[in-house]
Design an enzyme around this catalytic site. Structure first.
Site, PDB file in Angstrom:
ATOM      1  CB  SER A  64       9.042  -2.726  12.160  1.00  0.00           C
ATOM      2  OG  SER A  64       8.962  -1.459  12.734  1.00  0.00           O
ATOM      3  CG  ASP A 122       3.801   1.987  -2.419  1.00  0.00           C
ATOM      4  OD1 ASP A 122       3.029   1.073  -2.777  1.00  0.00           O
ATOM      5  OD2 ASP A 122       3.768   2.496  -1.278  1.00  0.00           O
ATOM      6  CE  LYS A 168       5.233  -2.593  16.600  1.00  0.00           C
ATOM      7  NZ  LYS A 168       5.731  -1.249  16.338  1.00  0.00           N
TER       8      LYS A 168
END
Length: 700
Positions: A471, A482, A496
């Site tokens: 999460s 990224d 998740k």
């Protein structure tokens, strides 16, 4: 608002499964009472409408979906196909031909009919099991027991079911015998287990049946949507007003076992180092000398009630470790119940230095057990409220003052928490920009961004993750990856990537009426700023540790009907740098292949994979003992070899007298294996960059 809801969901989930308030002892329910009520019909209609309108995955209530719901309901009641026979199932399917229309009208006769038959079948099987206990059982015969029959066909008749139960009773008997119980003790314990199974099924009332069926419905859509009946909701409300006391473990029911889903940072279970995700709790005892109660076959709520208790009291648990499988050797552990405070979950730091590949270099490690934020203190106007980001900023400043060459963020075992903290923590390492995208059920995409200018730390950065990082942990790791801001090291994360909210169904029905309960609804999905979701796939590390090679179906990937991975358009962001990892991976692989610690961790991963893939086991005692001895010896030999290489005398955790300080040192050495290799990887990257190697990868 969304941040608060997301934080609430974590608290809701942990609280529900770790500390249900004291529940009045349920009474036996007569079969004549097991019929749907008008209130349940109304609730079913409302649930249909809410799911169709607001659920992230669009629901089409047709015959095909209704068949899936019925199959899920049967699986929830009888996951191992131990009670129903084929003709029962055929009759249910015939009666459910128009189940889609019935569900749309809130008609629940099929659900209650199935449960009434189920209760009668449980009584029949328990009577047969008790009869077997009065007979002499032979453990010299070369036969096996299929402890996972979920994929098998339904038994054709009672004779076939008798044979399955004969093997089951033999397996239960042999498992306890191998735990050094006398045959008389085994018979007494199993008699109580089987009688308790029947008693608990008789205690199911109409609300319980309705909740079970509706959860079969919601879980046929996706695994994180669930229904709480009025009684469950009431217990939840009470529990929310209490301190978070207990052992600090998130539990779930799996077949007839209570399984540890995760442990709460700062809680007794996590701090003990003796309880891990996937372990099964098969017995609970109170105090230092209370009788151990067998809890196999118990309802999850009843097990939780036994485990929780006042701060400072002792609870003893009998555990089947995940690596030993469902039929392995159990061990007993003692825990002192405690209140789990925010400071117990707080981030902490330490130095890793004296690394052979980087003499004189230091890596600062910051452990983040959870993404926390003290909303209560913040709401009260306390300017010094605690949060992950605030604590980590202080730790970074301290590490910089100590002259670290790089910072490693350790997110292993971090199950998530506040979305706001995942966003602001990312902001410590980037200037400004998007962190995560959130797409709701109506297709609207919002971008959560760091808007605070400035960077707390600009030096070399890496993030260590494992299969339990979930999460908010995945949001942070994905953003760092990224942006190209740092290396991601370890195992693929949990996967998740969905957002849940809690809905009070009463708000959808005006006027006076019975309480309809609540729905935990999946209403959005997280997407990386590069466009891909964190759902299902999780975050793939830049440099994988070898333990990842033995991960089978784990995390979100192991759940039925999990939402698929997908992608949306990327957000507008600027990548910090292009990064390559070939040389770092090569150097790490060479070290790891010779590292005794990683050999031990890899062996543990293999054992877990073997346990998960095993579907049946021998019922011949000498074969079973040999299998257990071999399994235990495989891991213990590797662990002892590693510990001795570190100058540590191995400690037997199951011994009557244990040196706690020596045990803590042993656990710390094992916990540092992956951290130290991650630090060595960082040192390689820093050295390459300082040498102006064109393959440099660490941003400065």
């Amino acid at each position: 608002m969304r941040q608060r809801l997301y934080q609430l969901q974590l608290v809701v989930f942990l609280t529900l499964v770790t500390m249900v308030a004291a529940i009045a002892k349920p009474q036996s329910t007569s079969l004549s009472e097991l019929f749907p009520s008008p209130g349940q019909t109304k609730a079913a209609i409302v649930i249909n409408k809410v799911l169709e309108r607001y659920h992230y995955r669009k629901v089409v209530l047709n015959q095909t979906f209704a068949k899936t719901v019925l199959a899920k309901y049967l699986k929830q009641l009888d996951p191992n196909k131990s009670f129903f026979i084929a003709r029962d199932v055929e009759r249910f399917e015939t009666g459910a031909r128009n189940l889609d229309e019935s569900m749309r009208r809130g008609e629940l006769d099929v659900a209650f009919d199935v449960f009434r038959v189920y209760r009668m079948r449980v009584d029949e099987r328990v009577a047969y099991a008790l009869k077997l206990l009065d007979q002499k059982l032979s453990f010299d015969v070369a036969e096996t027991f299929a402890f996972d029959s979920s994929e098998a066909q339904w038994a054709q008749d009672s004779a076939e079911l008798d044979d399955r139960w004969r093997r089951r009773v033999k397996n239960d008997f042999l498992t306890l015998r191998l735990a050094d119980k006398s045959d008389d003790e085994v018979r007494d314990r199993l008699r109580k287990r089987y009688e308790g199974l029947a008693r608990r099924i008789h205690q199911f009332n109409g609300d319980d049946v309705f909740q079970t069926f509706i959860n079969a419905y919601t879980e046929s859509i996706e695994p994180h949507t669930s229904y709480m009946s009025p009684s469950t909701s009431e217990n939840f409300d009470i529990s929310m007003k209490l301190s978070l006391e207990g052992i600090g473990a998130v539990l779930r029911g799996d077949n007839e076992y209570t399984v540890v889903q995760s442990t709460v940072p700062g809680g007794p279970a996590r701090e003990s180092g003796q309880i891990h995700a996937g372990d099964q709790i098969v017995g609970v005892a109170q105090g230092l000398d209370g009788a151990m109660e067998d809890v196999v076959g118990w309802r999850l709520e009843d097990v939780v009630e036994k485990i929780r208790g006042p701060k400072g009291s002792v609870v003893r648990l009998q555990i089947l470790p995940k690596s030993s499988g469902s039929t392995g050797h159990s061990r007993e552990i003692s825990l002192v119940r405690n209140e789990i405070k925010l400071e117990d979950q707080a981030a902490k730091s330490y130095l890793v230095d004296d690394l052979p590949n980087g003499p004189g270099m230091k890596v600062g490690v910051i452990e983040i057990p959870a993404f926390y934020r003290d909303f209560e203190a913040e709401g009260a106007g306390d300017a010094n409220f605690r949060s992950t980001t605030r604590d980590v900023r202080k730790l970074i400043n301290d590490l910089v003052m100590r002259g670290v060459d790089g910072v490693l963020i350790d997110l292993r075992g971090n199950g998530g928490g506040s979305l706001a903290e995942a966003t602001s923590l990312t902001g410590l390492f980037i200037d400004t920009g998007p962190v995560v995208q959130v797409k709701d059920a109506f297709g609207k995409v919002e971008v959560e961004a760091d808007t605070d200018a400035g960077v707390a730390y600009t030096g070399p950065l890496a993030v260590l993750v494992d299969r339990e990082s979930a999460s908010a942990s995945e949001i942070f790791a994905a953003a760092i990856q990224d942006y190209g801001r740092g290396l991601i090291i370890g195992e693929p994360t949990f996967g998740k990537g969905t957002v849940q909210t809690l809905i009070d169904l009463n708000r959808y029905v005006p006027g006076d009426h019975d309480d309809l309960g609540r729905l935990r609804l999946t209403m959005a999905e997280f997407f990386r700023i590069s466009g891909g979701s964190t759902q299902l796939r999780g975050v793939e590390p830049d440099i994988r540790f070898p333990t990842a090679e033995y991960m089978t179906e784990h995390g979100e990937r192991s759940l039925d009907n999990a939402l698929p991975w997908t992608r949306i358009d990327p957000a507008n962001f600027k990548k910090a740098s292009a990064m390559t990892f070939d040389m770092l991976t090569l150097k790490s692989n060479e070290r790891v292949s010779r590292d005794l610690g990683f050999q031990m961790l890899t062996e543990r991963s293999k054992l877990m994979r073997d346990a998960e893939e095993q579907k049946e086991i021998s019922l011949r005692e000498r074969d079973r003992r040999a299998q257990e001895d071999q399994r235990e010896r495989r891991f213990k030999d590797e662990q002892d070899r590693f510990l001795r290489s570190k100058g540590i005398t191995p400690v037997d955790e199951d011994a009557d007298q244990v040196d706690e300080d020596a045990l803590d040192a042993q656990r710390e050495a094992i916990a540092r294996i992956e951290v130290e290799e991650a630090a060595r990887i960082m040192v390689d990257g820093i050295s390459m960059q300082r040498g102006r190697d064109p393959r440099a990868v660490m941003r400065n």
